[in-house]
Scaffold this motif. Structure first.
Motif: not given
Length: 267
Positions: A209-223, A226-236
């Motif tokens: 079993x493995x875990x991916x802690x997504x918040x850690x990756x977002x924090x690293x990208x933003x360091x 590299x900002x992530x845009x909205x992750x929860x929309x039907x706009x596309x």
């Protein structure tokens, strides 16, 4: 044709309890409910029980699990049940296939659990998804981001990309990269967009079993800025900003299979 034990088009309604069983008005707690997907017809598909997908493109839900299944040629199939057990088979690899189980929207705080029992040569086995901000300048590649948290691979991820920070998450050392795709297919038609990558120092093993802690990756990208845009929309125009544990196959020499199970480890 989709082979399945049951097919329900649209989203099931919720039955209210009889008035005599309902709690007093003062004790009721309002729970926000996300509206059903209506913009993307394919997403209204709901299946129960074990479901086999063989067509070129399918999206929807098996039980509560969202899935995507897409190929631009060749032969690939995706089998999924309501507990997150899945198997993806492909014949040859001179085409592009992406598919896997997950969620119809991204969540910065999601913790993804998975176990792989088999991986016979997929290009990437990865957490995969999109972010999109319709209000940003479409000439800026940062308005649309495709991201990969790669766990296993036969093709080197992020070739030619800009290297960012390295970090450790859940005991795994990753290095971040950013690449750009110019006028390529996306969830919003043909666009120029960024890809963000996290690549582990070593491939993650099968059978545990493995875990991916997504918040850690977002924090690293933003360091890296590299900002992530909205992750929860039907706009596309073509898809919402889904997040799935995906198998991608392209430019591989032979057919194979990937099987395992995916679940929400944050619950």
């Amino acid at each position: 044709m989709i082979l399945t034990s049951a097919l329900i088009l649209g989203l099931a309604g919720c039955a209210m309890p009889p008035a005599s069983d309902a709690p007093p008005a003062h004790s009721a707690v309002a729970v926000p409910v996300k509206p059903p997907i209506t913009k993307f017809k394919a997403y209204t598909q709901r299946f129960s029980g074990e479901t086999l997908l063989t067509q070129s493109h399918a999206t929807g839900h098996v039980g509560d699990l969202f899935f995507t299944h897409w190929k631009d040629g060749g032969e690939a199939s995706f089998n999924l049940d309501e507990q997150g057990h899945f198997k993806i088979d492909w014949i040859g690899g001179n085409y592009n296939y992406v598919g896997g189980p997950g969620w119809e929207s991204g969540d910065r705080n999601r913790v993804i659990g998975y176990r792989l029992d088999e991986d016979a040569g997929a290009s990437y086995v990865t957490l995969y998804g999109w972010g999109y901000d319709k209000d940003m300048d479409p000439a800026d590649p940062a308005h649309l981001v495709e991201y990969y948290i790669v766990q296993r691979w036969v093709r080197t991820p992020a070739q030619g990309g800009e290297q960012g920070v390295s970090f450790v998450s859940n005991g795994v050392e990753y290095t971040t990269y950013r690449t750009v795709r110019r006028e390529k297919p996306s969830i919003n038609n043909t666009e120029t967009f960024y890809q963000y990558w996290s690549k582990p120092k070593e491939q993650l093993p099968l059978g545990v079993d493995h875990k991916i802690i997504f918040a850690d990756h977002v924090k690293a990208w933003e360091a890296n800025g590299w900002k992530l845009p909205n992750l929860d929309n039907f706009d596309a125009s073509d898809d919402p900003t889904y997040q799935v544990f995906a198998v991608e196959v392209f430019r591989v020499e032979k057919g194979g299979s990937v099987s395992g199970r995916v679940w929400d480890a944050g619950k």
